[in-house]
Structures are given as structure tokens and as C-alpha cells.
Enzyme design. Structure first.
Site, PDB file in Angstrom:
ATOM      1  N   TYR A 149      25.303  11.936  -0.154  1.00 41.38           N
ATOM      2  CA  TYR A 149      25.320  13.535   0.244  1.00 41.38           C
ATOM      3  C   TYR A 149      24.082  14.072   0.127  1.00 41.38           C
ATOM      4  O   TYR A 149      23.376  14.665   1.107  1.00 41.38           O
ATOM      5  CB  TYR A 149      26.215  14.469  -0.403  1.00 41.38           C
ATOM      6  CG  TYR A 149      26.601  15.674  -0.388  1.00 41.38           C
ATOM      7  CD1 TYR A 149      27.009  16.250   0.348  1.00 41.38           C
ATOM      8  CD2 TYR A 149      25.435  16.406  -1.089  1.00 41.38           C
ATOM      9  CE1 TYR A 149      27.385  17.715   0.327  1.00 41.38           C
ATOM     10  CE2 TYR A 149      25.335  17.882  -1.267  1.00 41.38           C
ATOM     11  CZ  TYR A 149      26.344  18.543  -0.248  1.00 41.38           C
ATOM     12  OH  TYR A 149      26.369  19.970  -0.341  1.00 41.38           O
ATOM     13  N   ASP A 157      30.680  27.578  -1.292  1.00 47.86           N
ATOM     14  CA  ASP A 157      29.312  27.424  -1.653  1.00 47.86           C
ATOM     15  C   ASP A 157      28.269  28.725  -1.415  1.00 47.86           C
ATOM     16  O   ASP A 157      28.000  28.978  -0.393  1.00 47.86           O
ATOM     17  CB  ASP A 157      28.507  26.210  -0.964  1.00 47.86           C
ATOM     18  CG  ASP A 157      27.102  26.112  -1.338  1.00 47.86           C
ATOM     19  OD1 ASP A 157      26.399  26.828  -2.127  1.00 47.86           O
ATOM     20  OD2 ASP A 157      26.727  25.012  -0.900  1.00 47.86           O
ATOM     21  N   ASP A 189      27.405  20.921  -8.309  1.00 48.47           N
ATOM     22  CA  ASP A 189      28.341  20.963  -7.339  1.00 48.47           C
ATOM     23  C   ASP A 189      29.684  19.973  -7.946  1.00 48.47           C
ATOM     24  O   ASP A 189      29.303  18.876  -8.391  1.00 48.47           O
ATOM     25  CB  ASP A 189      28.274  20.127  -6.024  1.00 48.47           C
ATOM     26  CG  ASP A 189      27.131  21.306  -5.182  1.00 48.47           C
ATOM     27  OD1 ASP A 189      26.917  22.389  -5.655  1.00 48.47           O
ATOM     28  OD2 ASP A 189      26.766  20.717  -4.113  1.00 48.47           O
TER      29      ASP A 189
END
Lengths: 121, 121
Positions: free
Chosen positions: B14, B38, B96
């Protein structure tokens, strides 16, 4: 919803109380019926009695916590931190996410660390 | 459940795909009906089309990601990472958390960063 400042202060207070060996102070940051999943994927602890027992054990094991960087907030009711846990002979790298209730207490804690996040020291 | 190794590879992929400017590659890490929040507290994006549009915009804005430390796994279906996002003129610090499906795709991403986690550079 608690302020960003409040949530970050609670996460810092968590680190400080842990390193001071004060399991009761950590437990007081949680709501009465809070849920702790540490690590994620293991059975959850529910309620302050179970939570205080968990931290009492961790502190008795000699664990000390060090932040890896600034505590993060969100645009909602959560805050998160990356930190390192040093136990005699072991180092664990974790990321905890705390979810807060309207009264500013932690209602849920999720600790992200796996078998591969432990190294011998 | 995906292995710890797999989940950590996906989080690294990612970062790498983002920095390579490849929104399609990032999107391919997600399940078809994945959910992205997000930052946490903002409306969720649902599905690959919305997700690819989101990353295309972020990449077009010049954002680059740098890990703040090792990616963490769990004892379950989640992995997490702390990182810094450098956009021209801004720095954002985020954490995250990715939740995985049995097929190894990300089914949910929660990004923890708040208004106080942005600084001018």
C-alpha cells in the site's frame, strides 16, 4: 464527543500511569463496562475488575511503555498511538486504538500486535 | 484468516503503490465492497470505484507516505501502521488499521488522524 485534546491527554496519561506502575489509575481511564482486546484476536476483557487485573499483571511483569511518535486523534471518538513495550528480555511493538464515550472515558481498546511483533532483547 | 506475513506485505505494498502514484494498485489491495473511513469520523467510502477515486485525488495532490516504524500485526485479521503523509506545505501524522477478509483482501480501513495532526511545513 470528547475533544481531541482530551483524548490525547488520556492516552498520554495511560502511558504515564503504566510506567508509574499504577494499575488503578489506568483502570480509572476506562468506563465501568469497557472492553479491552489485547491483542486483537484474543478473548476480550470486559469491565473494570478484569481490566485492572490485566494491567496489574502486566506491570508486575516489569513492562515499560515508550511512545514511537505523536499520539493521533481522529475526526470522531477515537485516538491511536504506536509504542514499544519493553519487558525484561523482550520487546513488543504495538499500536493501540482507544474509542471514547461521551463522558470522556475509554469504552474500548484494541491492541494491534502479533507473534511477529515480539523480539528477544 | 490471512497470515501475519501476508497482511504486513499488503500494508507495505500500500505504501509503495501510493508513493509510485499507482491508485489502481492500491485499489486492487481492497475487496470489491471494502469500506474506507479516512479519517475516522468522516463519511465512509464504499466499494472500489469510490476508493480508487479517493486515492487518485490524494496522489494528484502530491502526497507521499513514510512509515514511522514497523508495521504491526495482531492475533486476528487486522494489521496497523503509523506513518507520516507529506503533502506540499503540509505534514499529516496518521495511524491506519486494516481489516482483512479470508481471501487476503482489505475489507475495511480506518485512518486515525485529526485536525491537530496536521502541521504546516
Amino acid at each position: 464527543m470528547p475533544t481531541q485534546e482530551h483524548m490525547k491527554q488520556v492516552l498520554q496519561a495511560y502511558i504515564d500511569a503504566f510506567n508509574a506502575g499504577d494499575a488503578a489509575a489506568i483502570t480509572g481511564l476506562y468506563a465501568e463496562d469497557a472492553v479491552v482486546e489485547d491483542p486483537v484476536g484474543n478473548p476480550q476483557l470486559v469491565g473494570r475488575a478484569a481490566i485492572e487485573e490485566f494491567y496489574t499483571g502486566a506491570i508486575a511483569g516489569g513492562a515499560k511503555l515508550g511512545l514511537d511518535g505523536p499520539i493521533r486523534g481522529s475526526h470522531g471518538d477515537r485516538a491511536a498511538m504506536a509504542f514499544t513495550i519493553d519487558v525484561p528480555g523482550l520487546r513488543i511493538r504495538a499500536i493501540d486504538v482507544m474509542t471514547f464515550g461521551a463522558d470522556g472515558k475509554i469504552v474500548r481498546m484494541d491492541a494491534h500486535w502479533g507473534p511477529d511483533d515480539i523480539e528477544k532483547t
